[in-house]
Each structure stands twice: as C-alpha cells, then as structure tokens.
Design an enzyme around this catalytic site. Structure first.
Site, PDB file in Angstrom:
ATOM      1  CB  CYS A 149      62.627  -7.233  36.399  1.00 24.67           C
ATOM      2  SG  CYS A 149      64.471  -7.796  36.519  1.00 24.67           S
ATOM      3  CB  CYS A 191      65.243  -5.442  38.704  1.00 25.94           C
ATOM      4  SG  CYS A 191      65.511  -5.618  37.067  1.00 25.94           S
TER       5      CYS A 191
END
Lengths: 106, 365
Positions: free
Chosen positions: A31, A34
């Site tokens: 991700c 993230c």
C-alpha cells in the site's frame, strides 16, 4: 525508530490491555498511501512516547485482527483507550491532523 | 435465401446482442450468413465512410465465420446530423429505398441467410418515410421483435409495434424478451408467455439480464465524455461495475466501494483519494477495488497524491465539470459491445444459445 508490530497473537496484551492509549496503524506492504503515513507516525511515537503507544498491524499477516475491526481500506488508524475504540480514521492524514487526533484521544 | 428482420420496441433492447447471437448460433445451419443494418443512427468513420457502429461490430466479430460483406453495404443509410431536416425540406423516398435495396442485394448475393437489424422501435425512420416496418416490407422479410424486461410494459409495447408491422403487411414471427432480471425470470417467463399467447403472439425466447454486458470500460467512458487522462493509460480496458460518488467521509464512503467501482470525487478530496487507494479486494489484498478514478472540478491534487496515483496504475481521469455533472455523464452512457470485448461476445453467444428456440425460428423463416 521503527514502530512495534502488533499481531493476532499479541494484540490483546499490547493494545486492548494497555494502560496507555494506543494508536494502531493498519497497513499493508503493497500500500503506497501507508508508506506516506509511516514516517509521520514514527516521529509522533517519539514525541508522544510517554502519553500514547503507537504501533502497526499488517492486515495480511494478522487477518483476524483486521477482520475483527472491519478494516476495508489501508491505512486505517484506530485509537484505543481501555480496550475500547475511541476513533477510527481511513486514509492518509497530515502531520497536523494526526497531532490533533492524538491530543483529542489522550 | 432466408431473411430475418430483428426489430425492437425501443433503442437498447438488445437487437445487436440477438443478431450477433443468431449469426453465431446459425453457423451450423446455414453455410453463408450475411448481415445488414439498413438504417443506422450511431455511426463511426471507418475506411473513410460513415458506418453504423453495430455493423462494424458484426463485421469485425464475425470475420471468422462466413459473414462476408462490405462495410458500406452493411450500413447503407447513416442518419447523420441534419439528415431529417434535409429530407423534410426536400423528400426523396425513392432514392433512400433504392440505396437500401441495392445494398441488400449486394449483401445477400449468394447467401443462405441475411440477418437484417432495425433501428429503434418499429416507427423509427417514419420521418423520412422509412420506418422499420416499411424497410422490412421493402426487403420482404419477416420480423422478430425484441423487448426488454417486465411484464405489462413489454406486452403493451410489443402489441403497439406489431400493429405497425402488420399495417405494412409484414409478418411478425414472434418475440424475444431480453434483459429479464434473474430474480424475476421464472415469473416473467411464465406470465409474459401467457399474456402474449392470449394476444396471438409467440415467445421465441426469454433472455436473462447479465449486468456484465452493460459494464463500460474506462476507455469507453473516455470516448463518450470529455474527461482527460492524467495517468494509468495501461489499464484503460478495466471494466466499471459501479459508479460511486465520493462525497462522504472516507470511513463511510469505503463501505460503498465494491470491486471494479469507478470513484468520482473532487480533485481536492485527497483524503477520499488516498482512502480509495487503500481499498483492497478481500480475495486478493494486493489488488485495489476501484478500477478507476474521476477527479472533478478540474482540480489536480498535490504532488504526493499524484505520485501515489501514478504508482497505483489505475486510470485517473480529470473532469472539468462539477461532481454531479461528471457522474451524470457516466450514468447516461450507452454501453455498446465492441469488437475487442471478447468476454462479452462469448457471453452473448451463450445467452442466445441457451435461451432462444432456434428450431421454431428455423421453421418459420
């Protein structure tokens, strides 16, 4: 300073039974958003070390915990206090927003 | 030579779907099958001539079977902008009839079956004296009427359309009910057959609705709108199963994001954009749920977010309009099957094969 990893195995002890409030960052290695938030949290973990615990849960490595808190998107940040959810935020937050939320959940 | 005219009670009832399915499924019954759409309303420039897009689809898709006709003859009359105005000012019925008959004779030469596709409902084309009913008569063909879904509405509309064909002396072989919701299939199948039998109309097939056939790709959305591509060109072929407006808080909005959603959100809603970029499929956590993003208000997000979008590889489009207008544009799209939509074409062939009574059609044409 890298953040501590909470898992299905230690989540109760480290988060739900913690004496301090806990900020948990649900994340995944693939991700990209993230990765934006991670350095901010590391900095905040130092700054607020006496007031709040900050750690992360890899949703792929700890699917039980991710499912239990209905994490459908990463990053999801959940604030816990006395084993209860105080606030849940989805997506990337700025440093000032993160600070504001931490202060509100101490 | 056998002929069959595929008519409908309105636009987008599924004439091309049925025509395509019939051509493929009749391959083992007829050696040579031809196709013609005498009057077309949605045309493209192909080989320097204006050709109806359904004809292009059939021509390209059926290249492997025995359909061999020139594109121009498959689509002799294109109703372009100003066509009807010019006709009303200076009508020339004979010239249009001649054009259609000439193309039909070329297309049908040495063929065993010609599938003729109408345009819109039976009365479309009346303004220039070539309604579907008249064209069917002109070409001496019997008709199958397609209608979609429901019980009362299709029966009413079929009877209205049938009356127009019969007024021209054209025989209606029967009807096909298309796009029937699977949850209502048994009920509609039974009631529509009964209701139409009372009116002397035979049902030749009832085809269930398959939502996949109406999913546009991101590329089709770009073609039909004035959205600009910001990044993710390599994934324009992704299908869009649902359009979602990101107007809520990310935490609430993500509950509505399903697999293959297109998210439409203002370009300055970076919270929503980053939340969507973290929405994963439960089956494969590495794959995102969204198949594309439309950023509205002509607002491009800041560099960190743009960089995330580039890394995500999903198509990101920029709309100059507000979110409501952009969402309305996407909602109003007419999704046509294109030659490259192989999975959709295979689905159509199977749907037609499984749900139409070919024996009955063969006996009556």
């Amino acid at each position: 300073m890298s953040l501590p990893h909470y898992t299905d195995a230690n989540f109760k002890k480290e988060v739900l039974d913690s004496d301090l409030p806990v900020l948990v960052d649900f994340w995944a290695a693939w991700c990209s958003p993230c990765k934006m938030i991670a350095p901010l949290l590391e900095e905040l973990a130092k700054e607020y070390s006496k007031k709040i615990k900050i750690g992360k849960v890899d949703v792929e490595a700890s699917p039980k915990t991710a499912t239990a808190y209905a994490v459908m998107s990463v990053p999801t940040i959940i604030f816990f206090k006395d084993g209860k959810i105080m606030e849940q935020v989805v997506g990337v937050l700025s440093m000032s927003d993160l600070k504001r939320k931490i202060e509100a959940n101490l | 030579m056998k002929k069959i005219f595929i008519a409908a009670t309105k636009q987008n009832d599924g004439k091309t779907t049925v025509s395509l399915g019939l051509i493929f499924n009749f391959r083992d019954k007829f050696k040579k099958v031809a196709f013609i759409k005498p009057i077309g309303q949605r045309y493209l420039e192909e080989q320097g001539i204006k050709v109806d897009e359904d004809s292009i689809l059939i021509e390209k898709v059926t290249a492997t079977c025995q359909v061999r006709c020139g594109l121009k003859d498959m689509s002799p009359v294109a109703v372009e902008k100003g066509f009807t105005e010019r006709y009303i000012s200076s009508p020339d019925k004979k010239s249009i009839s001649k054009q259609i008959k000439k193309a039909f004779n070329k297309v049908g030469r040495r063929q065993d079956l010609v599938v003729i596709e109408g345009t819109g409902h039976a009365g479309v084309g009346s303004v220039f004296d070539h309604s579907n009913a008249y064209v069917a008569k002109l070409l001496g063909s019997k008709v199958i009427i397609i209608s979609s879904g429901g019980i009362g509405r299709p029966i009413d509309e079929i009877l209205l359309n049938k009356a127009l064909f019969e007024r021209e002396g054209v025989k209606v072989l029967g009807v096909i009910i298309n796009k029937v919701l699977p949850s209502k299939f048994d009920k509609i199948n039974c009631l529509v057959r009964k209701g139409l039998a009372r009116k002397g109309v035979d049902v030749l097939g009832v085809i269930p609705y398959n939502p996949m056939l109406s999913y546009p790709t991101v590329e089709q959305i770009i073609e039909e709108t004035d959205f600009e591509i910001l990044c993710g060109k390599e994934s324009l072929g992704s299908y869009v199963s649902r359009v979602m407006v990101g107007a809520m808080k990310p935490r609430d909005a993500i509950k509505y994001i399903v697999n293959d959603s297109l998210l439409i959100t203002p370009g300055d809603r970076e919270d929503m954009i980053t939340a969507a970029l973290g929405c994963f499929r439960t089956s494969d956590k590495k794959e995102l749920k969204i198949s594309g993003l439309v950023l509205t208000g002509n607002v491009i997000p800041g560099e960190p977010t743009i960089s995330l979008l580039r890394n995500s590889k999903i198509p990101v489009l920029l709309a100059k309009t507000d979110t409501y207008t952009a969402a309305s544009c996407v909602h109003d799209l007419t999704v046509k099957i294109r030659p490259q939509d192989k999975d959709k074409i295979d689905t159509v062939i199977k749907l037609v094969r499984d749900n139409i009574d070919f024996k009955k059609i063969l006996k009556r044409i």
